[in-house]
Design a protein around this motif. Structure first.
Motif, PDB file in Angstrom:
ATOM      1  N   TYR A   1       0.832  -1.200   0.000  1.00 60.08           N
ATOM      2  CA  TYR A   1       0.000   0.000   0.000  1.00 60.08           C
ATOM      3  C   TYR A   1       0.868   1.253   0.000  1.00 60.08           C
ATOM      4  O   TYR A   1       0.648   2.177  -0.788  1.00 60.08           O
ATOM      5  N   TYR A   2       1.880   1.291   0.865  1.00 59.18           N
ATOM      6  CA  TYR A   2       2.734   2.479   0.944  1.00 59.18           C
ATOM      7  C   TYR A   2       3.650   2.615  -0.270  1.00 59.18           C
ATOM      8  O   TYR A   2       3.944   3.732  -0.695  1.00 59.18           O
TER       9      TYR A   2
ATOM     10  N   THR B   1       2.810   1.670  -3.314  1.00 57.51           N
ATOM     11  CA  THR B   1       1.892   2.187  -4.329  1.00 57.51           C
ATOM     12  C   THR B   1       1.586   3.655  -4.082  1.00 57.51           C
ATOM     13  O   THR B   1       1.590   4.465  -5.018  1.00 57.51           O
ATOM     14  N   LEU B   2       1.332   4.005  -2.826  1.00 54.07           N
ATOM     15  CA  LEU B   2       1.054   5.396  -2.479  1.00 54.07           C
ATOM     16  C   LEU B   2       2.245   6.280  -2.833  1.00 54.07           C
ATOM     17  O   LEU B   2       2.080   7.378  -3.369  1.00 54.07           O
TER      18      LEU B   2
ATOM     19  N   VAL C   1       2.348   6.706  -6.679  1.00 55.90           N
ATOM     20  CA  VAL C   1       1.287   7.610  -7.129  1.00 55.90           C
ATOM     21  C   VAL C   1       1.579   9.038  -6.667  1.00 55.90           C
ATOM     22  O   VAL C   1       1.353   9.996  -7.416  1.00 55.90           O
TER      23      VAL C   1
ATOM     24  N   ALA D   1      -4.397  10.476  -4.896  1.00 56.84           N
ATOM     25  CA  ALA D   1      -3.397   9.434  -4.663  1.00 56.84           C
ATOM     26  C   ALA D   1      -3.890   8.425  -3.632  1.00 56.84           C
ATOM     27  O   ALA D   1      -3.686   7.216  -3.793  1.00 56.84           O
TER      28      ALA D   1
ATOM     29  N   SER E   1      -4.560   4.476  -4.465  1.00 57.18           N
ATOM     30  CA  SER E   1      -3.899   3.448  -3.667  1.00 57.18           C
ATOM     31  C   SER E   1      -4.914   2.491  -3.052  1.00 57.18           C
ATOM     32  O   SER E   1      -4.625   1.308  -2.880  1.00 57.18           O
ATOM     33  N   SER E   2      -6.092   2.990  -2.730  1.00 48.52           N
ATOM     34  CA  SER E   2      -7.150   2.112  -2.225  1.00 48.52           C
ATOM     35  C   SER E   2      -7.610   1.138  -3.307  1.00 48.52           C
ATOM     36  O   SER E   2      -7.866  -0.034  -3.022  1.00 48.52           O
TER      37      SER E   2
ATOM     38  N   GLY F   1      -5.017  -1.384  -3.517  1.00 44.02           N
ATOM     39  CA  GLY F   1      -5.099  -2.229  -2.325  1.00 44.02           C
ATOM     40  C   GLY F   1      -6.136  -3.326  -2.470  1.00 44.02           C
ATOM     41  O   GLY F   1      -5.959  -4.439  -1.968  1.00 44.02           O
TER      42      GLY F   1
END
Length: 152
Positions: free
Chosen positions: A24-25, A27-28, A31, A67, A71-72, A75
């Motif tokens: 998740y982080y 990807t965050l 983005v 962003a 990311s969600s 996820g």
């Protein structure tokens, strides 16, 4: 994986949580690099963990919000491959966002803006519901048994 005999494996659960949080982080961060990195002179953890960065009053704030939503969505895909069960998607999504809340509290204090809460609760809902939908679609696929079918 066969789901008939469910064995409670705490190490597997912790590993899944850690992998999901890290993905998740990552990807965050990617983005943020695309959406926010082009707008600011220097990227920092401020955009990840400070509630003041999540604002609807600036274009950069809207990029931060976007962003988090993207990311969600990613996820939910990670839930499909890491968790694989629709009934566990809400648990893992909520765990991810509770850990994120804890990190945000440690980094920048208790989130006091309405926007931060709306963005994170909506992100949780997107991740959990889309993850459940994707997992249900996978669980309900037909099992191919063509090799046992006689030639007609």
């Amino acid at each position: 994986m066969f789901y008939g005999a469910v064995v409670w494996d705490p190490w597997l659960i912790v590993a899944q949580i850690v992998c999901l949080q890290c993905l998740y982080y990552v990807t965050l961060g990617i983005v943020f690099g695309v959406l926010v990195g082009t707008r600011v002179s220097r990227m920092s953890l401020f955009y990840f963990f400070d509630f003041a960065a999540v604002t609807a009053s600036t274009i950069t704030g809207w990029c931060v919000i976007g962003a988090f939503f993207l990311s969600s969505l990613a996820g939910a895909g990670y839930l499909l491959f890491l968790v694989e069960r629709a009934k566990k998607c809400l648990d893992f999504s909520a765990t991810l966002y509770i850990i994120h809340l804890f990190i945000c509290v440690v980094y920048g204090g208790w989130p006091s803006t309405f926007t931060w809460w709306i963005v994170n609760i909506t992100g949780l809902a997107i991740m959990a519901l889309l993850g459940e939908y994707l997992c249900i679609k996978r669980e309900l696929r037909e099992i191919p048994i063509t090799r046992f079918r006689p030639n007609v």
